[in-house]
Write an enzyme that holds these catalytic residues in place. Sequence first.
Site, PDB file in Angstrom:
ATOM      1  N   HIS A   5       0.849  -1.192   0.000  1.00 47.65           N
ATOM      2  CA  HIS A   5       0.000   0.000   0.000  1.00 47.65           C
ATOM      3  C   HIS A   5       0.888   1.248   0.000  1.00 47.65           C
ATOM      4  CE1 HIS A   5      -3.924  -1.958   0.533  1.00 47.65           C
ATOM      5  NE2 HIS A   5      -3.299  -2.829   1.279  1.00 47.65           N
TER       6      HIS A   5
ATOM      7  N   ASP B 185      -0.463  -5.631   5.359  1.00 48.07           N
ATOM      8  CA  ASP B 185      -1.351  -6.450   4.552  1.00 48.07           C
ATOM      9  C   ASP B 185      -1.104  -6.276   3.060  1.00 48.07           C
ATOM     10  OD1 ASP B 185      -2.206  -3.770   5.071  1.00 48.07           O
ATOM     11  OD2 ASP B 185      -4.076  -4.252   4.013  1.00 48.07           O
ATOM     12  N   GLU B 186      -1.514  -7.283   2.331  1.00 50.11           N
ATOM     13  CA  GLU B 186      -1.688  -7.200   0.880  1.00 50.11           C
ATOM     14  C   GLU B 186      -0.464  -6.706   0.120  1.00 50.11           C
ATOM     15  OE1 GLU B 186      -6.484  -6.581   0.517  1.00 50.11           O
ATOM     16  OE2 GLU B 186      -5.273  -4.758   0.620  1.00 50.11           O
ATOM     17  N   ASN B 187       0.716  -7.113   0.564  1.00 50.90           N
ATOM     18  CA  ASN B 187       1.917  -6.852  -0.219  1.00 50.90           C
ATOM     19  C   ASN B 187       2.028  -7.949  -1.261  1.00 50.90           C
ATOM     20  OD1 ASN B 187       4.456  -6.491  -1.259  1.00 50.90           O
ATOM     21  ND2 ASN B 187       5.512  -7.214   0.596  1.00 50.90           N
TER      22      ASN B 187
END
Lengths: 698, 698
Positions: A255, A318-320
């Site tokens: 992000h 998160d969400e790397n």
Amino acid sequence: MKNVPFVICLVLSIQVAAAEGPPTLNLMPVPAQLELGDASIKIGPEFSVTIEGEGGTPRLHGGVGRMLRRLSDRSALFFDNSTFLQLKGRSMAAMVVTAGRAGELALGEDESYRLTITSDGIALQAATDIGALRGLETFLQLLTLDENGVTVPEIAIFDQPRFPWRGLMIDSSRHFMPVEMVKRNLDGMAAVKLNVLHWHLVDDQGFRVETLAWPKLHELASDGNYYTRAQIRDIIDYAAERGIRVVPEFDLPGHGSAWLTAYPELASAPGPYEIERSWGIFDPTINPTIEKTYEFLDALMAEMAELFDDEFIHIGGDENNGKHWLANPEIVAFMDEKGYEGPLTLQRYFNERVLAILTKYGKRMIGWDEIFEEGLPKNVVIQSWRGRESLFESARLGYSGILSNGYYIDLIHPTDDHYLNDPLPADSPLTPEEAARILGGEATMWAEYVSPETVDSRIWPRTAAIAERFWSPSRVRDLEDMYRRMDRISLMLEELGLQHERNRPMMLRRLCQCRDVAALEVLLGAIEPVKVYNRGRLRKHTQFSPLTRMADAAWPDAGPARDFRWAVERLIESDFMDEEDLGAVESTLIAWRDNRGALEETLRTSPALADIEPMSSALAEASAIGLEALVLATTDSSANKDWLDLRLERLNAARKSHGQVELVMIDPVVDLVCAVTLPVSMTAEGCREQETPVVEHH
Amino acid sequence: MKNVPFVICLVLSIQVAAAEGPPTLNLMPVPAQLELGDASIKIGPEFSVTIEGEGGTPRLHGGVGRMLRRLSDRSALFFDNSTFLQLKGRSMAAMVVTAGRAGELALGEDESYRLTITSDGIALQAATDIGALRGLETFLQLLTLDENGVTVPEIAIFDQPRFPWRGLMIDSSRHFMPVEMVKRNLDGMAAVKLNVLHWHLVDDQGFRVETLAWPKLHELASDGNYYTRAQIRDIIDYAAERGIRVVPEFDLPGHGSAWLTAYPELASAPGPYEIERSWGIFDPTINPTIEKTYEFLDALMAEMAELFDDEFIHIGGDENNGKHWLANPEIVAFMDEKGYEGPLTLQRYFNERVLAILTKYGKRMIGWDEIFEEGLPKNVVIQSWRGRESLFESARLGYSGILSNGYYIDLIHPTDDHYLNDPLPADSPLTPEEAARILGGEATMWAEYVSPETVDSRIWPRTAAIAERFWSPSRVRDLEDMYRRMDRISLMLEELGLQHERNRPMMLRRLCQCRDVAALEVLLGAIEPVKVYNRGRLRKHTQFSPLTRMADAAWPDAGPARDFRWAVERLIESDFMDEEDLGAVESTLIAWRDNRGALEETLRTSPALADIEPMSSALAEASAIGLEALVLATTDSSANKDWLDLRLERLNAARKSHGQVELVMIDPVVDLVCAVTLPVSMTAEGCREQETPVVEHH
């Protein structure tokens, strides 16, 4: 707590009442234990409060002042005593608030209180001033205005939270939320006894904190929409006055668009970078293999650790997606050198480095599921967006955690979905020791599809029900009673300035450029915004897209449709004999059928409502089918399979969403047509299964 | 301005149109000159704006950005271009904004603009960026959403203000107004082209500015409710971005309770002092005879002159009753020594000393009527609360002034009273040179009876009509057209976050603790809050009194009652022959008569509505009488004098106010009963005069 013998005595008597199912009144969250008497205690202009004990802090004085303001505003009573602390003798309605000590704004602080209302007076006792604040909110929920005047019931309450971490996450990155939005929501949180504001301050779409250490973050990556340090302090103080902790989140290392717009030298790929305007998971990722990254984060965290009081800092995690790491030969070489298997291991390395920085500045780390690994120190807390299973897994391994899966209020699920989602269900496989590591949960208000104008209506009143899940005993699960109380609490929340009810008619007025929005409100009762992530799939939205359409005005949990569904259920159960339900179902269907005509002129002349026209037609069509079924049922006629098939086909067609809203009254109408053709179809279940589920509509 | 020949040509053609009475569309304020074409220009997703000229300042860029946000929000259009400045060719709907230079935020700055919309494009041209901002607001008012989609009309507008000082005074002292209240009202001001926020920051009830020089002012005299210096700067910047000056008022030497609570050593009487909690004129007054006073003010003004950018500082100067001066032997001795006749002369001495301080710090002085004296330098500005005559008197003597008398929106007068009140009527006795000294006017929102929740509804929409008086040509005076446009503008103002419409239903929900407030809204259509200062006379209010009752929810200017009055007027004029008016009058009276029954249960069960019950009964009674008159009129019957006298007596009784509201539909009903008994009474006027006027009711 003083008077221990009395407490024990009271608890015993209450447990008996609890076994019988104590009344819930208009309380949300429902207290741990309560015993209701018969009397009503009148509140009059002579009402006054005195504060006693070592916990008579400025925080408690402020809380009592706000309570009196709300009491006066709601009751329209002119109090004799503007300076409420000059207790003029202990009159019948006098309240004595006793707090043992100043509470600490820390995980696990005592928030219990005991509230006793009798004709002899009102006593609120708590170990801490924070517990007393919780009790003041209960007192305000007990206030009754009716033909008997302004009263509170005779009652004895002992209350304490089930979980110590009860949070709301506000995403200020995707759409910036002004200071007053955060403040009024802190008031709402306090009213339902939430105690953690998890503040998502950084994401691809904006960095929202003024930073002295790295000023380009707020200068270049916020469009000028950021909180100054003074505003941050103001909000932290405001939260602290209400017994609420503020946990900031700096989402790393994925992000990363906003971070890297300001400081591209920290990037894993060459760039250039700019503030992301769309929604999704993006590639920009901070480079974890260069020392500059850690020097940067060290300086930033030094400043943020001082700016934010709380013990915890949230690092996201998160969400790397790892794409930029794998595309960078130097990063790949670093991984090879260290013997890392892949991005996950590299992120573990990154997390450990960040953890060391946080520890150096006296902070504990919290992050999303992805940060979890067995080697982590046991004081790191995991926030699970993936689900209860991953939370339980880390609890078994000795890690504390909180649940957010199931509390994603941005996904526009009905309240009961969230309400019945328990962080620690009765049948959980955890040992008591493991179970104690489940600290609570957080509702998450991700901000892709909310603006300051609409966000309150996505948070409230549903979050009041989630707050009850985190605070009240797990046995409190009656949906009908929950909805009844939530409807009352929703009105009480309005007095805090929350906009969840009052902005809706305004939005309708803007949509039709007119004043009479009654027919639009009828339509709203039958539709809801599309669920989960379908909104973005159906139409590309960016940070600049208008959030002013019916999909934004619509309730996430349409009350009239819910009442209709329940009435249909009961009606079918009664074999169409219940006259009251029959009348309700019929009049609702008639209003919905006729709504198309009532909206004719409005839809024709309102370009902003153009995409809603098919929904209005579909509502009329589906309602007409429902009315047909009622005629069959009440004339003892029955339908054949052809009739049924045609109706199911048309109902199925009516499910198609337009303008990012969907009809939520189709299922009960399907139940109606199935019920009247049961002779031709095997079972109600079999009948329903004939439908083809329509998952997505473009 | 470039293109002078074109301008002249345009002006000529427009003057012809003006003579014919140009259409006013939904514009408020009405532009100086406009010419309307036949075409409609479509606004689509490809709409974009380019900014040209030396006046393409950050202020103008911000203004265009906000305009686009509102355009997108209102139309629900998804613009292709999020980055609006990348003009993709000059498509049909493209807008070119040209500003000649950065405007100065100073009295008399050029705010003119020219807006030309044709099928070839949209051109907004202005001498300054501030003028361009004014034109952007006009453009948004031109936006039409109807069966033709999203359009603006073909039009040529040349516009400029009639007066250079067009203000709104906000009183943040009596009830503190949070930052967001001030900001959203600045947006409202900008939308109707007001350009001065006069900020009443100090009064007996609180000192609202953080001061480094004398911190006890905000620490001891604000209950913690003050603006930090950072918040003040934030608000000044916010105003400046909208082309609005901020003139702070530090009311001196009377209204001194807050000043002297903090620094009693400056007082004229021994004290002790405390923050005043009631409303009225009080004795505490600063001592003008001691040097300490001027040392104090010098340090304060040095700080405030730096904090506030504007050229003007307002020193109040009003309502010093002189009691404490005359009671203090040292002050009397000082006056004797100087040969002063009395307190007025002493205040003149004080004013001159304060003026010297302001001059030293580069500021001009403005104050209320009382500061006026012939010897003053001519650059001092007088704000008249006493009336036009005192304003004209000072103009004759060479002093500039602004009018506030007649614009006291706190007194709850109907809009037309303010609207027809002209600072410089056509028949004014002033020479052109003297007339040029009338700089404009200010609406004043004194805050005794408003809270942050209600204040917007007292300012808006009435202040939009006052803004038109200050901006538009004096010939624009049609009341019916004004009310029509104000009603539209009121809806547009909602998009700025103003709460004037949306808080009303919320307040009704709180009053009845219920959701269905339709019947209460009907009652609201027939009542208004009591006028002038009667509210305080009827019931003692303090700073702590609730402002949550019907008197607070009620419109200052009830639309349904106004429509009723107009319909009755026309009906009587038509000799009861106009069927449409007859129908409207009858149905309104029936709804009002039956409202008592509809409210039965609500009134019985709502203690906060108890004092309104007699109003509801009186409305039913008066409406029934009106219906009797209609029956007589439409059956060609006539009534005798006994019938009339009894009806007038009962109508007169119905005028009695309760709960600080009054019925505003009595006069038309009196007209009805008089009209149907004209055979027995001499004239309609004679009939009306039979009533005994009831001035006050306790």
